[in-house]
Design an enzyme around this catalytic site. Structure first.
Site, PDB file in Angstrom:
ATOM      1  N   ASP A   1       0.089  -7.483   1.441  1.00  0.00           N
ATOM      2  CA  ASP A   1       0.583  -6.113   1.609  1.00  0.00           C
ATOM      3  C   ASP A   1       2.115  -6.064   1.598  1.00  0.00           C
ATOM      4  OD1 ASP A   1       0.210  -3.362   1.823  1.00  0.00           O
ATOM      5  OD2 ASP A   1       0.366  -3.391   4.002  1.00  0.00           O
TER       6      ASP A   1
ATOM      7  N   HIS B   1       0.818  -1.216   0.000  1.00  0.00           N
ATOM      8  CA  HIS B   1       0.000   0.000   0.000  1.00  0.00           C
ATOM      9  C   HIS B   1       0.852   1.267   0.000  1.00  0.00           C
ATOM     10  CE1 HIS B   1       0.532  -0.015   4.487  1.00  0.00           C
ATOM     11  NE2 HIS B   1       0.413   1.281   4.343  1.00  0.00           N
TER      12      HIS B   1
ATOM     13  N   GLY C   1       3.652   6.808   8.785  1.00  0.00           N
ATOM     14  CA  GLY C   1       5.046   7.076   8.456  1.00  0.00           C
ATOM     15  C   GLY C   1       5.920   5.879   8.750  1.00  0.00           C
TER      16      GLY C   1
ATOM     17  N   SER D   1       4.871   2.454   7.997  1.00  0.00           N
ATOM     18  CA  SER D   1       4.527   1.285   7.187  1.00  0.00           C
ATOM     19  C   SER D   1       5.701   0.791   6.352  1.00  0.00           C
ATOM     20  CB  SER D   1       3.369   1.604   6.234  1.00  0.00           C
ATOM     21  OG  SER D   1       2.149   1.594   6.906  1.00  0.00           O
TER      22      SER D   1
ATOM     23  N   ILE E   1     -15.624 -20.352   3.816  1.00  0.00           N
ATOM     24  CA  ILE E   1     -15.681 -21.015   5.109  1.00  0.00           C
ATOM     25  C   ILE E   1     -16.086 -20.036   6.191  1.00  0.00           C
ATOM     26  CG2 ILE E   1     -13.955 -22.753   4.520  1.00  0.00           C
ATOM     27  CD1 ILE E   1     -11.936 -21.062   6.149  1.00  0.00           C
TER      28      ILE E   1
END
Length: 465
Positions: free
Chosen positions: A141, A110, A212, A214, A273
């Site tokens: 990600d 991202h 800031g 990630s 599920i």
């Protein structure tokens, strides 16, 4: 949960020398606390800033500011909410860490989302490089970048499997743009499952991470990277004591596939599920609420070809017990397309083995929401239902279904708009068949209704009145 909307984090640490705390007033004993000084000096240089300049398509509507920390949360977990993506020409700031001397960098997907230019700034703040996005995997990600440089400092990679709750970990990054910031805390939990994050058993910590951070590394006291910081839980966009990291093994496996193939290939079974509850276990005659309950089977999928049906309960995958329902999709995803695997399932009051051959996982299509038809009389479940028109059945990919028009909230968890397609493992083809299946139940029994709600298909336990 919120992605750390443009983040930078941790740096790997080297060996940590314990620092003695002052004597306590109570007992005069000393407590050994970790000293992160060496960690910061040795591993900080391998943590980088990842800057993404995003260019909005011409004519696009104005959107939220680039620094809005809520945008990723709304995009990932509330897709129907008002748009909170970055505005035209927005700049994203995140973190990453160097895993090879020739310039390969790990970060969050991202952080580099979109078609803008990506720049990697080294920790010395003197050198910047335009980065090539080798690949990004939204499901985990994780993204892999490449910069044209040699002899770069690298982090020391470790293993997250050895992490224990209570263990010290640290992060280095640029929270709110403050560069080269180190924070520390402990591991709160491992193997954490989060909404809409099927393929990652997250590491939960109380390390202070903020927008800031990630894409930066989570590091243990041995100076080893054990995770990639990805999300925080927050009602304000700031640190609230709960953050989540992707285990380093997951990130490295994804990066290897991105480097060699440019994408990530996963196995697919073709089922939806849901967790087993005590009430559902009772209705399926299971002694314990273990396993993953199959709510729907995709026509023509490996599950369909193997004979799996809604109402089957997966107890084990290739001999590994499914003590957590989220474990099943992870094990299936790790199976290469074309490989065979064995499922231990619970069906009709007994266990049996079923073999299937995995297909390749592809993007799932959204199912349209059903619309209620004419009114009817309440049944023993406190529901007012009617037949779903043929056109809407076709849209939902079902042969027959009953739409809920009204529901007594004191008697049932169902709500208007839900579509009932099965009772236990029994399908029905008319309202009369459905009523017959309900009338066969004794008062006070729990019946498992197979329900389509929006994009999901789940079993819902309902007590018979």
């Amino acid at each position: 949960m919120r992605r750390l909307a443009c983040a930078v984090l941790l740096t790997a640490f080297a060996s940590v020398a314990p620092a003695q705390a002052p004597k306590s007033a109570a007992g005069g004993r000393t407590a050994n606390l970790p000293d992160f000084t060496a960690l910061m000096k040795q591993q900080g240089p391998a943590v980088v800033n990842v800057i993404t300049k995003r260019v909005e398509a011409k004519g696009a509507k104005p959107q939220a500011q680039a620094e809005d920390p809520l945008q990723e949360f709304f995009r990932r977990f509330m897709p129907d909410s008002p748009d909170r993506e970055r505005g035209p020409g927005g700049m994203g700031l995140g973190s990453g860490f160097i895993i090879s001397e020739d310039g390969y960098v790990l970060t969050n997907a991202h952080v580099v989302a979109g078609d803008g230019e990506v720049t990697v700034r080294l920790a010395d703040a003197k050198r910047e490089f335009k980065a090539k996005v080798i690949g990004a995997d939204e499901r985990t990600d994780v993204a892999l970048l490449k910069i044209d440089a040699k002899g770069l400092p690298t982090v020391k990679l470790g293993k997250s499997g050895a992490l224990q709750p209570g263990e010290w970990v640290a992060a280095i990054g640029s929270p709110f743009g403050f560069e080269n910031t180190i924070t520390a805390g402990i591991v709160s939990a491992t193997g954490r499952s989060l909404p809409a994050e099927t393929y990652v058993p997250f590491i939960q910590t109380d390390v202070a991470v903020n927008p800031g951070n990630s894409g930066g590394p989570l590091i243990n006291l041995a100076g080893e990277v054990v995770g990639v910081n990805s999300m925080i839980y927050s009602q304000t966009g700031g640190y609230m004591g709960v953050s989540f990291a992707i285990p380093i093994e997951v990130a490295l496996d994804v990066s290897k596939q991105l480097r060699s193939e440019g994408k990530v290939t996963r196995g697919r079974l073709g089922v939806r599920i849901q967790p087993m509850t005590k009430e559902l276990a009772q209705s399926f005659k299971l002694k314990e609420a273990n396993g993953a309950l199959i709510a729907s089977v995709e026509p023509g999928s490996p599950a369909d070809k193997a004979g799996l049906k809604p109402g089957d309960v997966v107890l084990a995958f290739n001999g590994q017990d499914i003590d957590d329902p989220n474990k099943l999709p992870r094990l299936v995803a790790a199976t290469k397309p074309g490989q065979s695997a064995t499922l231990r399932i619970w069906r009709n009051g007994q266990a049996e083995d079923v073999k299937f051959t995995a297909a390749e996982l592809v993007a799932e299509a959204k199912t349209p929401k059903p619309q209620p038809d004419k009114a009817n009389q309440p049944n023993r479940l406190g529901l007012v239902v009617s037949e779903l028109p043929p056109a809407q059945r076709k849209q939902l990919g079902i042969e027959y279904g009953l739409v809920v028009e009204r529901a007594d909230a004191s008697k049932t968890p169902l709500r208007p708009g839900d579509v009932i397609v099965g009772v236990g493992r029994e399908a029905f083809s008319s309202l009369e068949d459905f009523n017959r299946l309900i009338e066969e139940q004794k008062q006070g029994d729990t019946v498992a209704l197979l329900v389509k709600r929006g994009e999901a298909t789940v079993y819902v336990p309902v007590e018979v009145g």
